[in-house]
Design an enzyme around this catalytic site. Structure first.
Site, PDB file in Angstrom:
ATOM      1  N   ASP A 238       5.379  18.833  42.315  1.00  0.00           N
ATOM      2  CA  ASP A 238       5.387  18.073  42.239  1.00  0.00           C
ATOM      3  C   ASP A 238       4.986  16.928  42.930  1.00  0.00           C
ATOM      4  O   ASP A 238       4.696  17.135  44.720  1.00  0.00           O
ATOM      5  CB  ASP A 238       6.887  18.069  42.469  1.00  0.00           C
ATOM      6  CG  ASP A 238       7.598  16.280  41.994  1.00  0.00           C
ATOM      7  OD1 ASP A 238       7.453  16.134  40.726  1.00  0.00           O
ATOM      8  OD2 ASP A 238       7.387  15.470  43.101  1.00  0.00           O
ATOM      9  N   GLU A 297       1.172  19.337  39.205  1.00  0.00           N
ATOM     10  CA  GLU A 297       1.610  17.687  38.719  1.00  0.00           C
ATOM     11  C   GLU A 297       0.209  16.811  40.066  1.00  0.00           C
ATOM     12  O   GLU A 297       0.699  16.446  40.684  1.00  0.00           O
ATOM     13  CB  GLU A 297       2.303  17.596  39.386  1.00  0.00           C
ATOM     14  CG  GLU A 297       2.999  16.160  38.274  1.00  0.00           C
ATOM     15  CD  GLU A 297       3.626  15.245  38.841  1.00  0.00           C
ATOM     16  OE1 GLU A 297       4.569  14.937  38.489  1.00  0.00           O
ATOM     17  OE2 GLU A 297       4.416  15.540  39.863  1.00  0.00           O
TER      18      GLU A 297
END
Length: 576
Positions: A238, A297
């Site tokens: 993330d 990401e």
């Protein structure tokens, strides 16, 4: 593709799992590696599970591990190669689990670590890999480290794990700089009674870690090992572009303002120092048998910088968000496909294709809008006071897009419910919304709740079969009944059965390992060959001619006129 090799290792897997049952979870890591395929991630179809909205096993209205386990046969029948689970760690859930209080504990709302290990074992027994979310940019403010930091004085080792700075102004009453939070307002909160502030690029309950601190780096290598020891096949990282901040924490130029809070450029994003971290993680993963992967990401600009994350000694993949945001135009899709494949080829990495996820408006609703605009961007959802999509048009386009996307070489991600053609909940009232982006902007940004609504499994059951009761943590619209799994199971032309057939043909024809060759087909039609298939998608409104003598293997809609491809329709043809 590795699932087709699975039968060859079934006996070895069975033996390993038997040993695991005899000797406990300490053996589980070895047991899960017998089905290894060094190239599995290069061509896989990976299914994203957002646990709290996938399936509820205990009836409290929130999805959990037991719910996921109960639906593994469904995922197996769908034909996906791997699962990606969004965060399930101990968390106060200020940002749906992306505020982690303990990286080594399954939050009781989702079950237990033992249940996760069972899920992992059963998924592996079915030939499906499992990757999990890792949230390294920030912790929860309830993490033991941050609680210790608040109780410790400025300049202490406890505070050095995070980014604390004295405020500006005579008494420290102003934030240390002008950085905005991605979720709205300032990216700094003041410690009560002090001149010091702490940085949080997201919610105030998500303080940013200081990745210049060796203790932080050492801790996360231990976290990686904790889950690798249990047999996970990799991590989705993330905010991979956010860990390192430019030294000095300089102000953003005023003209950049709010736009740069989200994802692109600035002193808080895509600093070269992040790559040293990922090279060290690569070394950790490579110490484990079998191929363990990392997926970034990373929202970066210019887009060429994305290749920095997927060099051979760093991550294996990075999400292709530009593909997700492409307008419904044949030329636009051709350009992004060409540029994406050219870029990843420079570093020998596979291209990834993604059309929806837990941060963006679902594809059927996005492509049902007259103008794509900002609705593809994270947080800019569709609410009751924004233009509403054409549901039928959006579904038709989403079905055609699935046939385009899953015919491309590389790895593809499916967000739970895509296989149902599930639309966004676009009319959810503000009183139900929980996204901190909606709350911090007082509704100016709709937020992401609309794409996170619990899935419908049974049309006539309470909560549409999401759980044994009628509770759901977010409300489901009445329209979800017609998208329920049981309604689609028996309908040959349903979106669910279309996806099953697409994935079957993708595997059979080895499209993920293939090579794309464009074919000229006119202004509004994309056409290419991949192996022994020809793929066409008509993004216009007028019917287009199919090649003479075409053998149709699959089409996203019925073809009412022989030799014609209707608008907003895709087809796979057998090449002769």
């Amino acid at each position: 593709m590795f699932r087709r090799k699975f039968l060859a290792t079934t006996l070895a897997t069975a033996v390993a799992l038997s040993l695991s049952s005899l000797y406990g979870s300490a053996y589980a890591a070895d047991a899960t590696t017998v089905q290894s395929d060094e190239n599995w991630a290069r061509n896989s179809v990976i299914y994203q599970i957002y646990p709290r909205s996938f399936a509820d096993g205990d009836g409290n209205g929130i999805g959990d591990m037991s719910g996921v386990i109960s639906r593994l046969p469904y995922l197996d029948k769908l034909g996906v190669d791997a699962l990606w689970l969004s965060p399930f760690y101990k968390s106060p859930q200020a940002d749906a689990g992306y505020d982690v209080a303990d990286y080594r504990v399954v939050d009781p709302m989702f079950g237990s670590t033992e249940e996760f290990e069972r899920l992992l074992k059963e998924a592996h027994a079915r030939g499906m890999k499992v990757i999990v979310d890792l949230v390294p940019n920030h912790t929860s403010d309830e993490h033991a480290w941050f609680q210790a930091a608040l109780k410790s004085p400025p300049g202490s080792p406890e505070r050095a794990r995070y980014i604390f700075r004295d405020g500006r102004g005579e008494n420290g009453e102003l934030p240390p700089n002008n950085w905005p939070s991605v979720f709205g307002k300032a990216a700094w909160d003041r410690v009560p009674g002090e001149k010091q502030w702490y940085l949080h690029l997201f919610d105030s309950k998500q303080p940013d870690l200081n990745w210049d601190n060796p203790e932080v780096r050492a801790e996360f290598e231990k976290v990686l090992r904790f889950w690798l020891d249990r047999g996970v096949d990799g991590f989705r990282v993330d905010v991979a572009h956010g860990l390192i901040k430019e030294k000095g924490l300089a102000d953003l130029p005023i003209e950049e303002g709010r736009e740069n809070a989200g994802a692109l450029v600035g002193p808080m994003w895509d600093q070269d120092g992040v790559h040293e971290i990922y090279r060290s993680w690569r070394k950790v993963l490579d110490q484990y048998p079998g191929k363990r992967i990392m997926v970034a990401e990373a929202w970066v600009s210019p887009r060429e910088r994305l290749t920095h994350y997927i060099r051979s000694d760093e991550m294996d993949q990075a999400f292709n968000f530009e593909y997700l945001m492409t307008k419904w135009e044949a030329g636009a899709f051709k350009d992004i496909i060409n540029s994406s494949m050219a870029l990843t080829a420079t570093v020998g990495a596979p291209t990834t294709w993604v059309t929806s996820n837990h941060d963006t408006v679902r594809a059927p609703s996005r492509y049902g809008l007259k103008e794509l605009g900002a609705h593809a961007l994270p947080g800019n959802g569709i609410g009751p006071n924004t233009p509403q999509p054409d549901e039928a048009l959006g579904l038709r386009r989403a079905r055609a897009l699935a046939m385009l996307t899953l015919a491309l070489p590389g790895s593809t991600y499916i967000y739970q419910g895509e296989e149902l053609g599930l639309p966004e909940h676009t009319t959810m009232e503000g009183k139900y919304r929980q996204d901190p982006m909606f709350l911090r902007t007082k509704g100016e940004e709709v937020g992401r709740d609309g794409c996170r609504v619990p899935l419908p499994w049974k049309a006539d059951a309470p909560s549409f079969g999401f759980g044994p009761g009628d509770k759901t943590w977010l409300p489901q619209p009445a329209s979800y009944a017609r998208y329920a799994v049981d309604r689609q199971e028996g309908a040959a032309d349903s979106t669910l059965n279309l996806y099953r057939r697409i994935l079957e043909l993708r595997h059979d024809h080895k499209l993920g390992d293939g090579k794309l060759q464009w074919v000229d087909a006119g202004k509004d039609v994309l056409a290419f060959d991949n192996g022994d298939l020809r793929v066409l998608i008509n993004m216009g409104t007028q019917a287009a001619a199919l090649p003479e003598g075409s053998q149709v293997l699959l089409s996203s809609e019925a073809l009412p006129e022989a030799g014609k491809l209707p608008g907003n329709t895709a087809v796979w043809l057998k090449r002769t």
